[in-house]
Each structure stands twice: as C-alpha cells, then as structure tokens.
Design an enzyme around this catalytic site. Structure first.
Site, PDB file in Angstrom:
ATOM      1  N   GLY A  16       0.822  -1.200   0.000  1.00  0.00           N
ATOM      2  CA  GLY A  16       0.000   0.000   0.000  1.00  0.00           C
ATOM      3  C   GLY A  16       0.854   1.247   0.000  1.00  0.00           C
ATOM      4  O   GLY A  16       2.012   1.229  -0.425  1.00  0.00           O
ATOM      5  N   CYS A  17       0.302   2.352   0.472  1.00  0.00           N
ATOM      6  CA  CYS A  17       1.031   3.626   0.513  1.00  0.00           C
ATOM      7  C   CYS A  17       2.357   3.458   1.224  1.00  0.00           C
ATOM      8  O   CYS A  17       2.419   2.979   2.357  1.00  0.00           O
ATOM      9  CB  CYS A  17       0.188   4.684   1.217  1.00  0.00           C
ATOM     10  SG  CYS A  17       1.076   6.236   1.482  1.00  0.00           S
ATOM     11  N   PHE A  18       3.433   3.861   0.567  1.00  0.00           N
ATOM     12  CA  PHE A  18       4.757   3.561   1.121  1.00  0.00           C
ATOM     13  C   PHE A  18       5.138   4.416   2.319  1.00  0.00           C
ATOM     14  O   PHE A  18       6.089   4.111   3.025  1.00  0.00           O
ATOM     15  CB  PHE A  18       5.844   3.604   0.056  1.00  0.00           C
ATOM     16  CG  PHE A  18       5.914   4.810  -0.854  1.00  0.00           C
ATOM     17  CD1 PHE A  18       5.395   6.053  -0.506  1.00  0.00           C
ATOM     18  CD2 PHE A  18       6.547   4.697  -2.096  1.00  0.00           C
ATOM     19  CE1 PHE A  18       5.492   7.149  -1.354  1.00  0.00           C
ATOM     20  CE2 PHE A  18       6.659   5.795  -2.961  1.00  0.00           C
ATOM     21  CZ  PHE A  18       6.129   7.016  -2.578  1.00  0.00           C
ATOM     22  N   TYR A  33      -3.418   8.297   6.077  1.00  0.00           N
ATOM     23  CA  TYR A  33      -4.804   8.302   5.684  1.00  0.00           C
ATOM     24  C   TYR A  33      -5.417   6.940   5.926  1.00  0.00           C
ATOM     25  O   TYR A  33      -4.737   5.925   5.921  1.00  0.00           O
ATOM     26  CB  TYR A  33      -4.998   8.780   4.248  1.00  0.00           C
ATOM     27  CG  TYR A  33      -4.093   8.198   3.217  1.00  0.00           C
ATOM     28  CD1 TYR A  33      -2.879   8.801   2.924  1.00  0.00           C
ATOM     29  CD2 TYR A  33      -4.443   7.053   2.531  1.00  0.00           C
ATOM     30  CE1 TYR A  33      -2.043   8.280   1.958  1.00  0.00           C
ATOM     31  CE2 TYR A  33      -3.621   6.538   1.563  1.00  0.00           C
ATOM     32  CZ  TYR A  33      -2.417   7.154   1.272  1.00  0.00           C
ATOM     33  OH  TYR A  33      -1.610   6.633   0.318  1.00  0.00           O
TER      34      TYR A  33
END
Length: 201
Positions: free
Chosen positions: A46-48, A199
């Site tokens: 996912g988001c790094f 987030y």
C-alpha cells in the site's frame, strides 16, 4: 485480523504543511548494502509512507527508502506511477542486519502491516501501485516468502493476492516522500509502538 489499520483524521489525510509547502522533487541515490554481511529486502503493502515508518522502527533495520519497482518503464516519477500506466508498485527497500532481525521477522512485519487480500488496493487507496508484493533478492528469501504466504493463507477465508517476484530495478522516490511521516513529527525511534497516523482505511 493480522493487519493494522491507519488512523483516519476526518475525510483528509494528515497535512504536513510546515515542510510540504516546498516539495523537494530531487531523486536520491538508491540505497545499497553498507556491509557484505547485511542484506536487502523490498516490500510493497500500500502507501509507502506508513510502510516505511513501520520498518524504520525495527531494530536491525539499518536504512529504508521508498520508491517504485515492479514496472515496465525505465525509471518512474510519482505522477507517472499514480497514473497506473507504468506498472510500478509503491515499495520500501531496506537494508537490515540478519544477526539482529531475520527475514522471517521482516515478513511478519509486512503481513501485520496490511490486508494482503485486497488485490490492487489498500483500503481507500485504489490502483495497481498499491498492490501487495514481496520482491525477493535471493533464493532463500523467495522460499521463506512462499512459505510465509502459505502459512498466512490459513488465517484468511479469501485468497491472498500478494505477488512474490524477483527484485528488479528499484527507482527511489522523490526526496519529499522519503521519511515522510517522520518529517511530519511521528516517532521513528527503534521499538516505538505509537499508532501510525496516515490516511485511513
């Protein structure tokens, strides 16, 4: 289950305006091993931003770097990767000391960090760049990754979609992405167990 969800702040993710007003788009050199006794590992979950921070906190992880890998284009920028046209995943490359933290330990961190059954997404982040993947650097890592995936599958009723593929070219992300959450004031100290605010899912 086995993954930690990020904490949602309203309908927007954390804004670090004190350092994001002037983004540094320069590209750092890709990290390499600082000693022959150390090893490299690469994970996409996912988001790094938050993936990097969870590994930063682990004893035995010597350095981390976010970037793009697994694609079909030579080099890539954040905007290109976000377009979904390059095939790259957001990933974290790290150097670790196997005398302090084992590859199996790193795999446990990886599995616990995200939901590996969501395919080309993690929570509200949708796109192939957010897919779950393990990029192995040698045959031993490949075997350990495959065994750990099979073991983790026992805990899920839906198929794990995590790719296990050989590590190819890694392109470091722009400097403003590096240590993003640490720059925003979140704890990156070894052993820190504070919630990671990013987030949400």
């Amino acid at each position: 289950m086995f993954y930690n969800t990020a904490k949602r702040l309203g309908s927007r993710f954390i804004s670090f305006s004190h350092f994001m007003n002037t983004k540094d788009h320069s590209i750092p050199a890709v990290i390499e091993k600082s000693s022959d006794s150390n090893q490299l590992a690469t994970f996409a979950a996912g988001c790094f931003w938050s993936v990097e921070l969870v590994f930063q906190r682990k004893n035995g992880v010597l350095q981390t770097q976010v970037g793009y890998t697994g694609g079909h284009k030579d080099s890539a920028t954040y905007d290109e990767v976000c377009s979904g046209t390059t095939g790259h995943a957001e990933a974290v490359r790290l150097e670790y000391d196997p005398q302090v933290i084992s590859y199996n330990d790193l795999l446990r961190v990886f599995w616990n960090k995200h939901n590996p059954t969501q395919g080309n997404r993690q929570g509200n982040d949708i796109g192939s760049q957010y897919r779950s993947a393990i990029f192995y650097h040698n045959d031993e890592q490949k075997q350990l990754a495959e065994a750990s995936k099979a073991k983790m599958q026992e805990s899920y009723s839906t198929p794990i979609t995590t790719e296990i593929v050989s590590a190819g070219p890694f392109y470091a992300a722009e400097n403003y992405h590096q240590k993003y959450l640490e720059k925003g004031g979140q704890c990156a100290s070894k052993g820190c167990q504070d919630d990671i605010l990013c987030y949400g899912y």
